[in-house]
Design a protein around this motif. Structure first.
Motif, PDB file in Angstrom:
ATOM      1  N   PHE A  98      -8.528 -13.674 -13.724  1.00  0.00           N
ATOM      2  CA  PHE A  98      -8.660 -12.217 -13.687  1.00  0.00           C
ATOM      3  C   PHE A  98      -7.635 -11.555 -12.752  1.00  0.00           C
ATOM      4  O   PHE A  98      -7.630 -10.340 -12.582  1.00  0.00           O
ATOM      5  N   LYS A  99      -6.805 -12.384 -12.122  1.00  0.00           N
ATOM      6  CA  LYS A  99      -5.803 -11.902 -11.166  1.00  0.00           C
ATOM      7  C   LYS A  99      -6.443 -11.052 -10.065  1.00  0.00           C
ATOM      8  O   LYS A  99      -5.984  -9.953  -9.738  1.00  0.00           O
ATOM      9  N   VAL A 100      -7.510 -11.588  -9.490  1.00  0.00           N
ATOM     10  CA  VAL A 100      -8.194 -10.956  -8.361  1.00  0.00           C
ATOM     11  C   VAL A 100      -8.221 -11.957  -7.214  1.00  0.00           C
ATOM     12  O   VAL A 100      -8.490 -13.143  -7.424  1.00  0.00           O
ATOM     13  N   ALA A 101      -7.924 -11.482  -6.011  1.00  0.00           N
ATOM     14  CA  ALA A 101      -7.913 -12.364  -4.840  1.00  0.00           C
ATOM     15  C   ALA A 101      -8.589 -11.682  -3.660  1.00  0.00           C
ATOM     16  O   ALA A 101      -8.557 -10.458  -3.524  1.00  0.00           O
ATOM     17  N   LEU A 102      -9.209 -12.517  -2.823  1.00  0.00           N
ATOM     18  CA  LEU A 102      -9.835 -12.055  -1.584  1.00  0.00           C
ATOM     19  C   LEU A 102      -9.181 -12.801  -0.438  1.00  0.00           C
ATOM     20  O   LEU A 102      -9.151 -14.036  -0.428  1.00  0.00           O
ATOM     21  N   GLU A 103      -8.643 -12.053   0.524  1.00  0.00           N
ATOM     22  CA  GLU A 103      -7.977 -12.679   1.658  1.00  0.00           C
ATOM     23  C   GLU A 103      -8.618 -12.224   2.962  1.00  0.00           C
ATOM     24  O   GLU A 103      -8.910 -11.047   3.156  1.00  0.00           O
ATOM     25  N   TYR A 104      -8.802 -13.202   3.858  1.00  0.00           N
ATOM     26  CA  TYR A 104      -9.366 -12.914   5.180  1.00  0.00           C
ATOM     27  C   TYR A 104      -8.231 -12.893   6.197  1.00  0.00           C
ATOM     28  O   TYR A 104      -7.492 -13.876   6.334  1.00  0.00           O
ATOM     29  N   ASP A 105      -8.086 -11.795   6.899  1.00  0.00           N
ATOM     30  CA  ASP A 105      -7.066 -11.660   7.937  1.00  0.00           C
ATOM     31  C   ASP A 105      -7.690 -11.813   9.312  1.00  0.00           C
ATOM     32  O   ASP A 105      -8.480 -10.960   9.752  1.00  0.00           O
ATOM     33  N   GLY A 106      -7.373 -12.911   9.992  1.00  0.00           N
ATOM     34  CA  GLY A 106      -7.808 -13.096  11.368  1.00  0.00           C
ATOM     35  C   GLY A 106      -6.908 -12.336  12.329  1.00  0.00           C
ATOM     36  O   GLY A 106      -6.002 -11.599  11.926  1.00  0.00           O
ATOM     37  N   TRP A 114      -1.758  -8.387  -9.648  1.00  0.00           N
ATOM     38  CA  TRP A 114      -2.917  -8.881  -8.918  1.00  0.00           C
ATOM     39  C   TRP A 114      -3.630  -7.768  -8.160  1.00  0.00           C
ATOM     40  O   TRP A 114      -2.992  -6.844  -7.654  1.00  0.00           O
ATOM     41  N   ILE A 115      -4.949  -7.865  -8.082  1.00  0.00           N
ATOM     42  CA  ILE A 115      -5.745  -7.036  -7.172  1.00  0.00           C
ATOM     43  C   ILE A 115      -5.996  -7.877  -5.932  1.00  0.00           C
ATOM     44  O   ILE A 115      -6.612  -8.942  -6.006  1.00  0.00           O
ATOM     45  N   ILE A 116      -5.515  -7.423  -4.785  1.00  0.00           N
ATOM     46  CA  ILE A 116      -5.666  -8.159  -3.530  1.00  0.00           C
ATOM     47  C   ILE A 116      -6.615  -7.381  -2.627  1.00  0.00           C
ATOM     48  O   ILE A 116      -6.313  -6.266  -2.201  1.00  0.00           O
ATOM     49  N   ILE A 117      -7.763  -7.962  -2.332  1.00  0.00           N
ATOM     50  CA  ILE A 117      -8.735  -7.358  -1.428  1.00  0.00           C
ATOM     51  C   ILE A 117      -8.616  -8.051  -0.083  1.00  0.00           C
ATOM     52  O   ILE A 117      -8.755  -9.274   0.010  1.00  0.00           O
ATOM     53  N   VAL A 118      -8.344  -7.293   0.956  1.00  0.00           N
ATOM     54  CA  VAL A 118      -8.145  -7.848   2.290  1.00  0.00           C
ATOM     55  C   VAL A 118      -9.334  -7.471   3.172  1.00  0.00           C
ATOM     56  O   VAL A 118      -9.709  -6.305   3.258  1.00  0.00           O
ATOM     57  N   ILE A 119      -9.937  -8.472   3.816  1.00  0.00           N
ATOM     58  CA  ILE A 119     -11.055  -8.205   4.711  1.00  0.00           C
ATOM     59  C   ILE A 119     -10.765  -8.769   6.094  1.00  0.00           C
ATOM     60  O   ILE A 119      -9.918  -9.656   6.263  1.00  0.00           O
ATOM     61  N   ARG A 120     -11.491  -8.245   7.054  1.00  0.00           N
ATOM     62  CA  ARG A 120     -11.398  -8.707   8.427  1.00  0.00           C
ATOM     63  C   ARG A 120     -12.799  -9.073   8.907  1.00  0.00           C
ATOM     64  O   ARG A 120     -13.777  -8.976   8.146  1.00  0.00           O
ATOM     65  N   VAL A 173     -18.293  -6.037   0.950  1.00  0.00           N
ATOM     66  CA  VAL A 173     -17.305  -6.994   0.434  1.00  0.00           C
ATOM     67  C   VAL A 173     -17.695  -7.426  -0.978  1.00  0.00           C
ATOM     68  O   VAL A 173     -16.857  -7.467  -1.891  1.00  0.00           O
ATOM     69  N   VAL A 174     -18.978  -7.736  -1.169  1.00  0.00           N
ATOM     70  CA  VAL A 174     -19.463  -8.131  -2.497  1.00  0.00           C
ATOM     71  C   VAL A 174     -19.224  -7.005  -3.502  1.00  0.00           C
ATOM     72  O   VAL A 174     -18.778  -7.251  -4.630  1.00  0.00           O
ATOM     73  N   ARG A 175     -19.482  -5.795  -3.086  1.00  0.00           N
ATOM     74  CA  ARG A 175     -19.289  -4.646  -3.983  1.00  0.00           C
ATOM     75  C   ARG A 175     -17.822  -4.499  -4.368  1.00  0.00           C
ATOM     76  O   ARG A 175     -17.498  -4.295  -5.561  1.00  0.00           O
ATOM     77  N   ASP A 176     -16.916  -4.610  -3.407  1.00  0.00           N
ATOM     78  CA  ASP A 176     -15.486  -4.444  -3.705  1.00  0.00           C
ATOM     79  C   ASP A 176     -14.984  -5.532  -4.657  1.00  0.00           C
ATOM     80  O   ASP A 176     -14.215  -5.254  -5.585  1.00  0.00           O
TER      81      ASP A 176
END
Length: 213
Positions: A141-149, A173-179, A190-193
Motif C-alpha cells: 500500500f506504500k504506507v510507512a510508519l517511522e519512529y524518530d528518537g 509513499w505515505i510516510i507517518i513520522v511519530i515520536r 497513531v492508530v487512527r493516522d
C-alpha cells in the motif's frame, strides 16, 4: 536482582531474591558465570512481564543473535511449566529485523489494534539496490510508519531525514513520522493516522485498540 538455584539458598543481601527450581534448567556461561539461556530466561520472564515487554525482550534476543524466532517458539511450545501460555503468545510475536524497543512497541501497537502486521525495516530499493530502510512498512500500500528518537533532532540527521522522506513521498509513499509523545501519550492517535493512510490506499482496516502501556 533475581537469582535461580537448583537447591535451597537464602538471600544474603538487600535487593536479592532467590528462587529454587526443581527441574533441569538450560545453562549457559557468561563472563564466567552460569546463567540461564535465552529461551529459558524468556520463559521465566513470562510470569513477570506483560505481553509487550516480553516481546520487546524477545526481539532484542533475536537482534543480538542469541536465538531465532523459530527456536523461541519451539522452546515455548515444549515448555510444560508455569508461564507456558504467556510465553507462547509472546514468542509468536517476536520478529527479526527489529532494531529498537520503540520499533517493537510501534509494531505491536498496530497488531494489537487489529491492523495488518507491517514489515520490520523494509528495504526501499532503487535499481535493485537498497537505498533506505523503513522502520515499519506496508509495501503493498506504500504506507510507512517511522519512529524518530532523540538522535533525529540533530541538524545533520534531520536534513538527511527530510531528503529521504521527500524522495519517498515523491515516489508515492505515505510516510507517518511519530515520536515518543505520540507512541506513549497518544497511541490511539497513531492508530487512527495509520488506519486513515491505509484506507486511503484501499486497505480494509477494522481497529480496536487493545494496547495498554
Amino acid at each position: 536482582m533475581n537469582l535461580a538455584y537448583s537447591r535451597d539458598v537464602r538471600s544474603m543481601g538487600d535487593g536479592l531474591r532467590c528462587h529454587r527450581f526443581t527441574y533441569p534448567m538450560e545453562r549457559w556461561t557468561r563472563h564466567g558465570l552460569p546463567v540461564t539461556g535465552p529461551a529459558q530466561t524468556f520463559i521465566h520472564l513470562a510470569v513477570r512481564l506483560d505481553l509487550v515487554d516480553l516481546v520487546c525482550f524477545g526481539d532484542r534476543l533475536v537482534a543480538r543473535g542469541a536465538i531465532s524466532p523459530e527456536e523461541l517458539v519451539q522452546a515455548t511450545l515444549a515448555w510444560q511449566g508455569h508461564g507456558r501460555r504467556a510465553s507462547i503468545a509472546a514468542a509468536r510475536l517476536v520478529r527479526e529485523r527489529s532494531e529498537s524497543v520503540p520499533e517493537t512497541q510501534s509494531r505491536l501497537l498496530m497488531v494489537l489494534a487489529g491492523i495488518s502486521e507491517p514489515t520490520c525495516n523494509h528495504p526501499y530499493l532503487v535499481g535493485g539496490i537498497e537505498r533506505y530502510r523503513l522502520d515499519l512498512a506496508w509495501p503493498e500500500f506504500k504506507v510507512a510508519l517511522e519512529y524518530d528518537g532523540r538522535w533525529h533532532d540533530k541538524p545533520e540527521q534531520r536534513a538527511k531525514d527530510e531528503i529521504r522522506r521527500k524522495e519517498m513521498r515523491d515516489a508515492g509513499w505515505i510516510i507517518i513520522v511519530i515520536r515518543a509523545e505520540h507512541l506513549y501519550d497518544d497511541p490511539a492517535g497513531v492508530v487512527r493516522d495509520v488506519s486513515d493512510a491505509l484506507r486511503s490506499r484501499g486497505c480494509v482496516v477494522s481497529t480496536s485498540l487493545n494496547y495498554q502501556r
